[in-house]
Design a protein around this motif. Structure first.
Motif, PDB file in Angstrom:
ATOM      1  N   GLY A   1       8.941 -10.828  -3.775  1.00 36.54           N
ATOM      2  CA  GLY A   1       8.575  -9.454  -4.098  1.00 36.54           C
ATOM      3  C   GLY A   1       7.475  -8.887  -3.242  1.00 36.54           C
ATOM      4  N   ILE A   2       7.100  -9.562  -2.154  1.00 35.33           N
ATOM      5  CA  ILE A   2       6.056  -9.033  -1.275  1.00 35.33           C
ATOM      6  C   ILE A   2       6.668  -8.035  -0.308  1.00 35.33           C
ATOM      7  CG2 ILE A   2       4.424 -10.932  -1.446  1.00 35.33           C
ATOM      8  CD1 ILE A   2       5.641 -12.200   0.967  1.00 35.33           C
ATOM      9  N   PRO A   3       5.978  -6.906  -0.063  1.00 34.33           N
ATOM     10  CA  PRO A   3       6.596  -5.828   0.717  1.00 34.33           C
ATOM     11  C   PRO A   3       6.711  -6.167   2.200  1.00 34.33           C
ATOM     12  CG  PRO A   3       4.331  -5.277   0.126  1.00 34.33           C
ATOM     13  CD  PRO A   3       4.653  -6.537  -0.602  1.00 34.33           C
ATOM     14  N   PHE A   4       7.787  -5.649   2.816  1.00 35.43           N
ATOM     15  CA  PHE A   4       7.998  -5.753   4.254  1.00 35.43           C
ATOM     16  C   PHE A   4       7.510  -4.472   4.926  1.00 35.43           C
ATOM     17  CE2 PHE A   4      11.892  -8.584   3.320  1.00 35.43           C
ATOM     18  CZ  PHE A   4      11.142  -9.744   3.461  1.00 35.43           C
TER      19      PHE A   4
ATOM     20  N   PRO B   1       9.031 -20.933  -4.108  1.00 31.28           N
ATOM     21  CA  PRO B   1       8.360 -21.059  -5.402  1.00 31.28           C
ATOM     22  C   PRO B   1       9.237 -21.765  -6.427  1.00 31.28           C
ATOM     23  CG  PRO B   1       9.258 -18.860  -5.164  1.00 31.28           C
ATOM     24  CD  PRO B   1       9.507 -19.556  -3.863  1.00 31.28           C
ATOM     25  N   ALA B   2       8.607 -22.236  -7.492  1.00 31.30           N
ATOM     26  CA  ALA B   2       9.360 -22.875  -8.582  1.00 31.30           C
ATOM     27  C   ALA B   2      10.200 -21.853  -9.334  1.00 31.30           C
ATOM     28  CB  ALA B   2       8.392 -23.573  -9.536  1.00 31.30           C
ATOM     29  N   TYR B   3       9.715 -20.604  -9.428  1.00 34.51           N
ATOM     30  CA  TYR B   3      10.445 -19.561 -10.130  1.00 34.51           C
ATOM     31  C   TYR B   3      11.510 -18.974  -9.204  1.00 34.51           C
ATOM     32  CZ  TYR B   3       6.821 -16.963  -7.601  1.00 34.51           C
ATOM     33  OH  TYR B   3       5.981 -16.476  -6.625  1.00 34.51           O
ATOM     34  N   SER B   4      12.434 -18.232  -9.787  1.00 39.40           N
ATOM     35  CA  SER B   4      13.534 -17.662  -8.998  1.00 39.40           C
ATOM     36  C   SER B   4      13.114 -16.423  -8.236  1.00 39.40           C
ATOM     37  CB  SER B   4      14.714 -17.329  -9.921  1.00 39.40           C
ATOM     38  OG  SER B   4      15.253 -18.502 -10.479  1.00 39.40           O
ATOM     39  N   ARG B   5      12.495 -15.457  -8.940  1.00 34.40           N
ATOM     40  CA  ARG B   5      12.094 -14.195  -8.319  1.00 34.40           C
ATOM     41  C   ARG B   5      10.785 -13.722  -8.934  1.00 34.40           C
ATOM     42  NH1 ARG B   5      17.277 -10.843 -10.014  1.00 34.40           N
ATOM     43  NH2 ARG B   5      16.843 -12.079 -11.867  1.00 34.40           N
ATOM     44  N   ALA B   6      10.010 -12.985  -8.157  1.00 37.62           N
ATOM     45  CA  ALA B   6       8.790 -12.364  -8.669  1.00 37.62           C
ATOM     46  C   ALA B   6       8.794 -10.884  -8.304  1.00 37.62           C
ATOM     47  CB  ALA B   6       7.549 -13.035  -8.092  1.00 37.62           C
ATOM     48  N   ARG B   7       8.321 -10.061  -9.229  1.00 37.13           N
ATOM     49  CA  ARG B   7       8.161  -8.635  -8.984  1.00 37.13           C
ATOM     50  C   ARG B   7       6.804  -8.186  -9.525  1.00 37.13           C
ATOM     51  NH1 ARG B   7      11.806  -9.937  -6.379  1.00 37.13           N
ATOM     52  NH2 ARG B   7      13.946  -9.102  -6.308  1.00 37.13           N
TER      53      ARG B   7
ATOM     54  N   ALA C   1       0.093  -6.601 -11.022  1.00 37.05           N
ATOM     55  CA  ALA C   1      -0.382  -6.513  -9.632  1.00 37.05           C
ATOM     56  C   ALA C   1      -0.256  -7.870  -8.956  1.00 37.05           C
ATOM     57  CB  ALA C   1      -1.830  -6.039  -9.590  1.00 37.05           C
ATOM     58  N   ARG C   2      -0.031  -7.846  -7.652  1.00 30.84           N
ATOM     59  CA  ARG C   2      -0.011  -9.088  -6.898  1.00 30.84           C
ATOM     60  C   ARG C   2      -0.835  -8.926  -5.621  1.00 30.84           C
ATOM     61  NH1 ARG C   2       4.425 -12.107  -5.074  1.00 30.84           N
ATOM     62  NH2 ARG C   2       2.784 -12.983  -3.773  1.00 30.84           N
ATOM     63  N   VAL C   3      -1.451 -10.012  -5.209  1.00 31.13           N
ATOM     64  CA  VAL C   3      -2.212 -10.026  -3.966  1.00 31.13           C
ATOM     65  C   VAL C   3      -1.230 -10.026  -2.801  1.00 31.13           C
ATOM     66  CG1 VAL C   3      -3.763 -11.399  -2.525  1.00 31.13           C
ATOM     67  CG2 VAL C   3      -4.203 -11.177  -4.979  1.00 31.13           C
ATOM     68  N   VAL C   4      -1.450  -9.121  -1.864  1.00 30.79           N
ATOM     69  CA  VAL C   4      -0.675  -9.077  -0.624  1.00 30.79           C
ATOM     70  C   VAL C   4      -1.686  -9.163   0.504  1.00 30.79           C
ATOM     71  CG1 VAL C   4       0.931  -7.752   0.804  1.00 30.79           C
ATOM     72  CG2 VAL C   4       1.113  -7.661  -1.699  1.00 30.79           C
ATOM     73  N   ASP C   5      -1.720 -10.312   1.165  1.00 28.42           N
ATOM     74  CA  ASP C   5      -2.748 -10.546   2.182  1.00 28.42           C
ATOM     75  C   ASP C   5      -2.612  -9.592   3.354  1.00 28.42           C
ATOM     76  OD1 ASP C   5      -3.787 -12.639   0.694  1.00 28.42           O
ATOM     77  OD2 ASP C   5      -2.501 -14.126   1.649  1.00 28.42           O
ATOM     78  N   HIS C   6      -1.388  -9.367   3.793  1.00 28.55           N
ATOM     79  CA  HIS C   6      -1.120  -8.458   4.899  1.00 28.55           C
ATOM     80  C   HIS C   6       0.360  -8.127   4.854  1.00 28.55           C
ATOM     81  CE1 HIS C   6       0.565 -12.007   6.829  1.00 28.55           C
ATOM     82  NE2 HIS C   6      -0.568 -12.626   6.599  1.00 28.55           N
ATOM     83  N   HIS C   7       0.762  -7.199   5.671  1.00 31.54           N
ATOM     84  CA  HIS C   7       2.187  -6.831   5.723  1.00 31.54           C
ATOM     85  C   HIS C   7       2.985  -8.037   6.195  1.00 31.54           C
ATOM     86  CE1 HIS C   7       1.564  -2.670   4.777  1.00 31.54           C
ATOM     87  NE2 HIS C   7       0.696  -2.551   5.750  1.00 31.54           N
ATOM     88  N   ARG C   8       4.063  -8.339   5.497  1.00 34.21           N
ATOM     89  CA  ARG C   8       4.858  -9.506   5.828  1.00 34.21           C
ATOM     90  C   ARG C   8       6.087  -9.102   6.638  1.00 34.21           C
ATOM     91  NH1 ARG C   8       2.817 -13.730   2.673  1.00 34.21           N
ATOM     92  NH2 ARG C   8       0.884 -12.946   1.780  1.00 34.21           N
ATOM     93  N   ALA C   9       6.482  -9.987   7.510  1.00 40.98           N
ATOM     94  CA  ALA C   9       7.698  -9.755   8.295  1.00 40.98           C
ATOM     95  C   ALA C   9       8.799 -10.664   7.774  1.00 40.98           C
ATOM     96  CB  ALA C   9       7.430 -10.044   9.769  1.00 40.98           C
ATOM     97  N   PRO C  10      10.021 -10.194   7.738  1.00 38.50           N
ATOM     98  CA  PRO C  10      11.134 -11.045   7.335  1.00 38.50           C
ATOM     99  C   PRO C  10      11.489 -12.029   8.432  1.00 38.50           C
ATOM    100  CG  PRO C  10      11.943  -8.913   8.033  1.00 38.50           C
ATOM    101  CD  PRO C  10      10.439  -8.830   8.081  1.00 38.50           C
ATOM    102  N   ILE C  11      12.284 -12.991   8.083  1.00 40.85           N
ATOM    103  CA  ILE C  11      12.728 -13.936   9.093  1.00 40.85           C
ATOM    104  C   ILE C  11      14.234 -14.127   8.967  1.00 40.85           C
ATOM    105  CG2 ILE C  11      12.424 -15.981   7.625  1.00 40.85           C
ATOM    106  CD1 ILE C  11      11.443 -17.462  10.121  1.00 40.85           C
TER     107      ILE C  11
END
Length: 269
Positions: free
Chosen positions: A74-77, A95-101, A259-269
């Motif tokens: 669930g981290i933004p791209f 992660p151990a869980y399936s999905r996070a939002r 709320a979730r911590v987002v360290d920086h903008h993430r890129a997909p792979i």
């Protein structure tokens, strides 16, 4: 930002919450008197605000999380990579869980809202925060069987008087119609506050701290569970909770937070 809440403000919040559940002309009159005597202040900037605890200016500063984001974490791209592409973090450390939002990024305004709900008795914020969470987790809620709030240890629950995750779960349950299974998951060991701990220390702090009691395993077994919490930081707490739920034979565990911590903008792979 000054997040301190005066005792009168907390009392006003509780009174508004109570009156919100009461209908009729008397309740409307009482709400009007309360609004005049104790106008609501924005929890972030302390300016008067009509309604829900956050003024328009501070609301505009909240960073709501919307697609495109990693379908697992669930981290933004920063750009839309197309469907089903995972973030590098999700691939490197699944992660151990399936999905996070999450509804919002954990920035200054979000932190103020969370701390007010969690530490300053501002339970009147839960309806707004819960509604935002229900919107963010609509995809998860569509197929969920139960909501399970992250539990407090009884000692902390006694001192705090309420569980902020349970308060949010109640709102989400009303919004979505998904049943809340409060008490299905228990915190069986008191833990230190996670604030200030490293990632490794956080994981060690909550290891073995959660359990599904034998008499509540029927609530979890074969169920698609959504774990509810206020903030997702390192993920140590929700990971420990997820593992306890999976040991109790939950079919699937997703995570929904405010709320979730987002360290920086993430890129997909």
């Amino acid at each position: 930002m000054d997040a301190a809440a005066s005792p009168s403000r907390s009392i006003a919040g509780h009174l508004r919450t109570a009156l919100g559940a009461v209908g009729g002309a008397c309740a409307q009159t009482a709400r009007l008197v309360l609004d005049i005597a104790l106008p609501t202040l924005c929890v972030s900037c302390r300016e008067p605000v009509a309604g829900e605890g956050v003024c328009a200016e501070c609301w505009a500063k909240l960073s709501f999380i919307a697609q495109p984001y990693c379908p697992r974490l669930g981290i933004p791209f920063v750009y839309d990579p197309g469907p089903d592409l995972l973030s590098m973090e999700a691939i490197a450390n699944p992660p151990a869980y399936s999905r996070a939002r999450a509804a919002v990024r954990y920035d200054d305004v979000a932190r103020t809202l969370v701390h007010a709900l969690k530490y300053q008795d501002r339970t009147d914020l839960a309806p707004t925060m819960g509604r935002w969470m229900a919107r963010a987790g609509k995809e998860l809620l569509a197929n969920a069987d139960i909501l399970v709030p992250v539990p407090l240890h009884w000692q902390r629950g006694w001192s705090r008087r309420y569980n902020q995750s349970a308060a949010l779960a109640k709102v989400i349950s009303r919004q979505s119609g998904v049943r809340m299974a409060s008490g299905a998951l228990r915190r069986v060991r008191a833990t230190e506050q996670q604030i200030g701990l490293s990632r490794a220390q956080r994981a060690s702090n909550v290891q073995g701290a959660f359990k599904v009691a034998d008499e509540r395993k029927a609530d979890v077994q074969g169920r698609r569970v959504i774990l509810i919490d206020d903030v997702l930081t390192s993920g140590s707490t929700v990971t420990a909770c997820t593992r306890a739920l999976l040991r109790a034979k939950a079919a699937q565990v997703d995570v929904l937070v405010f709320a979730r911590v987002v360290d920086h903008h993430r890129a997909p792979i």
